[in-house]
Scaffold this motif. Structure first.
Motif, PDB file in Angstrom:
ATOM      1  N   LEU A  13     -23.693   5.126 -20.259  1.00 15.57           N
ATOM      2  CA  LEU A  13     -25.055   5.577 -20.536  1.00 15.57           C
ATOM      3  C   LEU A  13     -25.437   6.752 -19.638  1.00 15.57           C
ATOM      4  O   LEU A  13     -26.095   7.703 -20.088  1.00 15.57           O
ATOM      5  CB  LEU A  13     -26.052   4.428 -20.323  1.00 15.57           C
ATOM      6  CG  LEU A  13     -26.145   3.350 -21.395  1.00 15.57           C
ATOM      7  CD1 LEU A  13     -27.138   2.280 -20.968  1.00 15.57           C
ATOM      8  CD2 LEU A  13     -26.548   3.942 -22.747  1.00 15.57           C
ATOM      9  N   ILE A  14     -25.034   6.682 -18.362  1.00 14.27           N
ATOM     10  CA  ILE A  14     -25.372   7.759 -17.428  1.00 14.27           C
ATOM     11  C   ILE A  14     -24.685   9.053 -17.839  1.00 14.27           C
ATOM     12  O   ILE A  14     -25.292  10.133 -17.811  1.00 14.27           O
ATOM     13  CB  ILE A  14     -25.005   7.341 -15.990  1.00 14.27           C
ATOM     14  CG1 ILE A  14     -25.930   6.205 -15.517  1.00 14.27           C
ATOM     15  CG2 ILE A  14     -25.110   8.535 -15.029  1.00 14.27           C
ATOM     16  CD1 ILE A  14     -25.517   5.577 -14.200  1.00 14.27           C
ATOM     17  N   ASP A  60     -36.052   9.619 -21.274  1.00 17.01           N
ATOM     18  CA  ASP A  60     -34.981  10.188 -22.092  1.00 17.01           C
ATOM     19  C   ASP A  60     -34.847  11.690 -21.852  1.00 17.01           C
ATOM     20  O   ASP A  60     -33.740  12.243 -21.887  1.00 17.01           O
ATOM     21  CB  ASP A  60     -35.248   9.902 -23.564  1.00 17.01           C
ATOM     22  CG  ASP A  60     -34.127  10.393 -24.460  1.00 17.01           C
ATOM     23  OD1 ASP A  60     -32.978   9.925 -24.279  1.00 17.01           O
ATOM     24  OD2 ASP A  60     -34.383  11.242 -25.324  1.00 17.01           O
ATOM     25  N   PRO A 117     -25.002  13.876 -24.344  1.00 19.46           N
ATOM     26  CA  PRO A 117     -24.895  12.834 -25.374  1.00 19.46           C
ATOM     27  C   PRO A 117     -23.558  12.866 -26.103  1.00 19.46           C
ATOM     28  O   PRO A 117     -23.086  13.928 -26.527  1.00 19.46           O
ATOM     29  CB  PRO A 117     -26.063  13.161 -26.314  1.00 19.46           C
ATOM     30  CG  PRO A 117     -27.060  13.848 -25.436  1.00 19.46           C
ATOM     31  CD  PRO A 117     -26.242  14.666 -24.481  1.00 19.46           C
ATOM     32  N   ASP A 135     -31.550   1.736 -20.559  1.00 21.43           N
ATOM     33  CA  ASP A 135     -31.271   0.916 -21.738  1.00 21.43           C
ATOM     34  C   ASP A 135     -32.548   0.150 -22.044  1.00 21.43           C
ATOM     35  O   ASP A 135     -32.876  -0.821 -21.352  1.00 21.43           O
ATOM     36  CB  ASP A 135     -30.107  -0.039 -21.465  1.00 21.43           C
ATOM     37  CG  ASP A 135     -29.686  -0.808 -22.716  1.00 21.43           C
ATOM     38  OD1 ASP A 135     -30.470  -0.850 -23.677  1.00 21.43           O
ATOM     39  OD2 ASP A 135     -28.573  -1.379 -22.721  1.00 21.43           O
ATOM     40  N   TYR A 175     -30.673   2.292 -14.900  1.00 21.69           N
ATOM     41  CA  TYR A 175     -29.440   2.246 -14.116  1.00 21.69           C
ATOM     42  C   TYR A 175     -29.290   3.502 -13.259  1.00 21.69           C
ATOM     43  O   TYR A 175     -29.575   4.617 -13.727  1.00 21.69           O
ATOM     44  CB  TYR A 175     -28.213   2.163 -15.033  1.00 21.69           C
ATOM     45  CG  TYR A 175     -28.076   0.880 -15.805  1.00 21.69           C
ATOM     46  CD1 TYR A 175     -27.690  -0.308 -15.179  1.00 21.69           C
ATOM     47  CD2 TYR A 175     -28.301   0.845 -17.186  1.00 21.69           C
ATOM     48  CE1 TYR A 175     -27.539  -1.484 -15.896  1.00 21.69           C
ATOM     49  CE2 TYR A 175     -28.144  -0.327 -17.910  1.00 21.69           C
ATOM     50  CZ  TYR A 175     -27.768  -1.488 -17.261  1.00 21.69           C
ATOM     51  OH  TYR A 175     -27.613  -2.648 -17.979  1.00 21.69           O
ATOM     52  N   LEU A 193     -33.684  14.423 -16.310  1.00 20.72           N
ATOM     53  CA  LEU A 193     -32.283  14.313 -15.926  1.00 20.72           C
ATOM     54  C   LEU A 193     -32.077  13.811 -14.495  1.00 20.72           C
ATOM     55  O   LEU A 193     -30.976  13.374 -14.159  1.00 20.72           O
ATOM     56  CB  LEU A 193     -31.590  15.679 -16.080  1.00 20.72           C
ATOM     57  CG  LEU A 193     -31.443  16.189 -17.516  1.00 20.72           C
ATOM     58  CD1 LEU A 193     -30.881  17.607 -17.512  1.00 20.72           C
ATOM     59  CD2 LEU A 193     -30.548  15.259 -18.319  1.00 20.72           C
ATOM     60  N   ASP A 198     -23.682   9.820 -20.923  1.00 19.12           N
ATOM     61  CA  ASP A 198     -24.273  10.251 -22.186  1.00 19.12           C
ATOM     62  C   ASP A 198     -25.704  10.743 -22.020  1.00 19.12           C
ATOM     63  O   ASP A 198     -26.208  11.499 -22.856  1.00 19.12           O
ATOM     64  CB  ASP A 198     -24.236   9.114 -23.207  1.00 19.12           C
ATOM     65  CG  ASP A 198     -22.858   8.928 -23.817  1.00 19.12           C
ATOM     66  OD1 ASP A 198     -22.018   9.850 -23.680  1.00 19.12           O
ATOM     67  OD2 ASP A 198     -22.608   7.873 -24.420  1.00 19.12           O
ATOM     68  N   HIS A 199     -26.371  10.311 -20.950  1.00 13.39           N
ATOM     69  CA  HIS A 199     -27.711  10.825 -20.691  1.00 13.39           C
ATOM     70  C   HIS A 199     -27.646  12.297 -20.311  1.00 13.39           C
ATOM     71  O   HIS A 199     -28.531  13.088 -20.662  1.00 13.39           O
ATOM     72  CB  HIS A 199     -28.367  10.022 -19.563  1.00 13.39           C
ATOM     73  CG  HIS A 199     -29.802  10.390 -19.326  1.00 13.39           C
ATOM     74  ND1 HIS A 199     -30.773  10.268 -20.288  1.00 13.39           N
ATOM     75  CD2 HIS A 199     -30.441  10.900 -18.234  1.00 13.39           C
ATOM     76  CE1 HIS A 199     -31.930  10.666 -19.813  1.00 13.39           C
ATOM     77  NE2 HIS A 199     -31.759  11.065 -18.564  1.00 13.39           N
ATOM     78  N   ALA A 215     -29.891   6.497 -16.141  1.00 13.07           N
ATOM     79  CA  ALA A 215     -29.981   6.278 -17.582  1.00 13.07           C
ATOM     80  C   ALA A 215     -30.782   5.017 -17.822  1.00 13.07           C
ATOM     81  O   ALA A 215     -30.942   4.177 -16.921  1.00 13.07           O
ATOM     82  CB  ALA A 215     -28.598   6.157 -18.224  1.00 13.07           C
ATOM     83  N   ALA A 231     -28.558  10.727 -10.586  1.00 13.44           N
ATOM     84  CA  ALA A 231     -28.467  10.644 -12.039  1.00 13.44           C
ATOM     85  C   ALA A 231     -28.858   9.231 -12.464  1.00 13.44           C
ATOM     86  O   ALA A 231     -28.721   8.274 -11.688  1.00 13.44           O
ATOM     87  CB  ALA A 231     -27.051  10.969 -12.493  1.00 13.44           C
TER      88      ALA A 231
END
Length: 218
Positions: free
Chosen positions: A129-130, A28, A136, A53, A64, A31, A132-133, A51, A49
């Motif tokens: 998700l990517i 989390d 956010p 889940d 991902y 980056l 927002d990673h 992310a 990049a």
């Protein structure tokens, strides 16, 4: 996390981190991931990049990454066993000898068979998700991807079933004779700094920085 033969830590086992929550916290926080795959007759390691889940469709959760559908490495990854690594540097360790200089870090290794995400809803979820990673809440503020954009973008999913984590913190571990010699030892903390957002040159006049971007920079 139960190690497998491929993820069992053999060197520096005292630095192994077994708590899955620590692994998820690192994923989390970080980056950039590096994906390793064999392309043709040679290995390639590429920054990307990513992310996660934690409740994704793969056993143990799903990591991902995305790339261009034209990228050779992505085609070679589909159905192949890949290695994804993530590292955060937390400090430089100044020992009292060359041998005992080190770094403070948190690092993860994920090994698994990559699959191309074909199902539209999962692919859009992964791309959101990517985004927002990185920032956010950003995905919800953007227009939907066009069919052309989606056709040009591929998403790979790697299960989090096989993963290991190591970490080091604190100062040097020196020989007693080196400590007694009076040479300075210690560590230099390293942290990521996020500066204030820089607006694009073609922003409309008076357009404020949106809350999601402002929050990321705070």
């Amino acid at each position: 996390m139960e190690p497998t033969d491929r993820t069992r830590i053999r060197r520096g086992r005292h630095r192994a981190v077994a708590d899955r929550s620590d692994l998820l916290a690192l994923l989390d926080d970080a980056l950039v991931a590096h994906l390793g795959v064999v392309v043709g007759d040679h290995p390639v390691v590429l920054p990307t990049a990513f992310a996660v889940d934690a409740d994704g469709p793969d056993e143990g959760g799903t990591l991902y990454v995305h790339g261009s559908v034209a990228a050779r490495w992505l085609h070679e990854s589909a159905g192949a066993t890949v290695c994804v690594t993530v590292t955060e540097l937390d400090g430089l360790v100044a020992g009292r000898s060359t041998f005992h200089h080190s770094m403070n870090y948190r690092s993860a290794v994920v090994i698994g068979r990559a699959r191309v995400v074909e199902e539209p809803a999962e692919r859009q979820h992964a791309l959101d998700l990517i985004v927002d990673h990185m920032i956010p809440g950003r995905a919800a503020t953007l227009r939907p991807s066009t069919r052309k954009e989606l056709a040009a973008t591929a998403v790979l999913a790697v299960p989090l079933t096989e993963a290991s984590m190591k970490a080091r913190a604190g100062g040097p571990v020196d020989e007693p004779a080196d400590v007694a010699a009076g040479v300075w030892g210690g560590h230099v903390p390293v942290r990521r700094v996020i500066d204030a957002p820089v607006p694009a040159n073609d922003n409309p006049a008076g357009l404020d920085v949106p809350p999601d971007v402002r929050s990321r920079a705070s």
